[in-house]
Design an enzyme around this catalytic site. Structure first.
Site, mmCIF file in Angstrom:
data_model
loop_
_atom_site.group_PDB
_atom_site.id
_atom_site.type_symbol
_atom_site.label_atom_id
_atom_site.label_comp_id
_atom_site.label_asym_id
_atom_site.label_seq_id
_atom_site.Cartn_x
_atom_site.Cartn_y
_atom_site.Cartn_z
ATOM 1 N N SER A 88 -6.037 -5.264 25.924
ATOM 2 C CA SER A 88 -6.402 -4.529 24.714
ATOM 3 C C SER A 88 -6.119 -3.030 24.772
ATOM 4 O O SER A 88 -6.325 -2.330 23.772
ATOM 5 C CB SER A 88 -7.874 -4.765 24.366
ATOM 6 O OG SER A 88 -8.039 -6.045 23.787
ATOM 7 N N LYS A 91 -4.003 -1.726 21.987
ATOM 8 C CA LYS A 91 -4.512 -1.222 20.709
ATOM 9 C C LYS A 91 -4.489 0.308 20.648
ATOM 10 O O LYS A 91 -4.574 0.879 19.553
ATOM 11 C CB LYS A 91 -5.920 -1.754 20.459
ATOM 12 C CG LYS A 91 -5.985 -3.285 20.321
ATOM 13 C CD LYS A 91 -7.397 -3.767 20.067
ATOM 14 C CE LYS A 91 -7.435 -5.278 19.852
ATOM 15 N NZ LYS A 91 -7.416 -6.052 21.102
ATOM 16 N N SER A 148 -12.656 -3.900 19.549
ATOM 17 C CA SER A 148 -11.349 -4.344 20.029
ATOM 18 C C SER A 148 -10.919 -5.583 19.245
ATOM 19 O O SER A 148 -10.453 -6.586 19.814
ATOM 20 C CB SER A 148 -11.391 -4.649 21.534
ATOM 21 O OG SER A 148 -10.103 -4.627 22.086
#
Length: 332
Positions: A88, A91, A148
């Site tokens: 993640s 992101k 997330s």
């Protein structure tokens, strides 16, 4: 036709050789060369101490890095150039492109973005979006930072790139522009993909770029909770609550990557960005980050004391002999 042309152009960029040295790399090399002999010995001792203590406790995929964000000086590193799955942390780049679009006026915080079936079908973690929903841009950003959210990532990707594939090409193109030589993105959320990879070095560059390029939006990384559709979502960046001076940035995890974290710290006059990748658990990752930051700040404090003592001794010598120890004037 417009998107097809853009895809061709972006795909071409991905295969261009990267030969230029980035400012991050140049600054890191220059700052390392400028270290005094005593400072180098202190740094080496600190690094050996940290490696001896931590390496036996972490899996082989463990990487770590601490960088002075002001001048690019690498203060500590372990396997920082080794290829890793970003999970993640991906992101962060999705948010970089969203902030860039906001800054250019291509998006507005009041925008409500359409949710496709693909976005609604993303696995956890998510915020349970339904196809046909209209997601406020501000909520989309908050959900990436705090939750997330994989579904919100796809919403942003489709809004900015038309398709997630095209957006991934845009992400990789931006990575190249930021000097991230060893990063390739294949999706906007970091879900498993064997062809999506990065390094701790590259994630540090991205963390520095986010704070440098978007001072008006970067404070959103300090958000610890947000609400959407009647549900309040808490964050899970616990280092932000545990360590003084931390102002973000992002956690990440998939099974292949282990537990990742990029942390930004402003403390004692220093501006640091630190990266942990491949932690064996969330707790182990967080503890490794805090231990690494503690050791780095102790190292910086010791170096500062050494420099201060040296300067005082030079001043005393100058006062006794009447000769300056400075070898060049400020004008030179």
């Amino acid at each position: 036709m417009k998107w097809n042309l853009r895809i061709i152009l972006l795909a071409t960029v991905l295969f261009l050789p990267i030969s230029a040295t980035t400012s991050f790399d140049v600054q890191a090399k220059q700052s390392q060369k400028k270290q005094s002999v005593s400072t180098k010995k202190t740094t080496l001792k600190a690094r050996k101490s940290f490696v001896k203590k931590s390496s036996a406790k972490q899996p082989d995929r463990f990487s770590a890095l601490v960088v002075n964000a002001n001048n690019g000086q690498i203060l500590y590193e372990k396997n920082a150039g080794a290829t890793r799955y970003p999970a993640s942390l991906t992101k962060m780049m999705t948010l970089y492109l969203a902030f860039e679009a906001l800054k250019k006026g291509e998006l507005d915080m009041s925008d409500r973005l359409p949710v496709s079936e693909k976005a609604a079908g993303q696995p956890q973690t998510n915020i349970s979006l339904n196809a046909g929903d209209r997601l406020p841009l501000k909520t989309a950003i908050e959900s990436l930072v705090v939750r997330s959210a994989n579904d919100s990532s796809v919403v942003l990707a489709e809004a900015l790139g038309g398709t997630t594939w095209n957006f991934a090409l845009m992400m990789t193109q931006k990575a190249r522009a930021l000097g991230m030589k060893n990063t390739v993105f294949r999706n906007p959320n970091g879900l498993p993909d064997n062809q999506q990879y990065t390094t701790a070095y590259d994630m540090a560059k991205l963390g520095i770029a986010l704070r440098r390029d978007f001072p008006e939006y970067y404070p959103m990384f300090k958000i610890t909770s947000f609400s959407y559709d009647g549900v309040t979502y808490p964050g899970h960046n616990r280092v932000m609550q545990r360590y003084d001076g931390v102002d973000g940035i992002k956690t990440g995890y998939i099974r292949a990557s282990g537990f990742n974290l990029v942390t930004s710290v402003k403390k004692d006059g220093y501006n640091l960005v630190a990266v942990i990748m491949g932690g064996s658990s969330a707790a182990a990752r967080d503890n490794a980050m805090i231990d690494m930051l503690d050791r780095t700040f102790a190292q910086l404090e010791n170096t500062q004391k050494t420099m201060t003592k040296s300067s005082e001794e030079s001043l005393k010598t100058s006062m006794v002999t009447g000769k300056s120890t400075t070898t060049a004037s400020l004008g030179q």
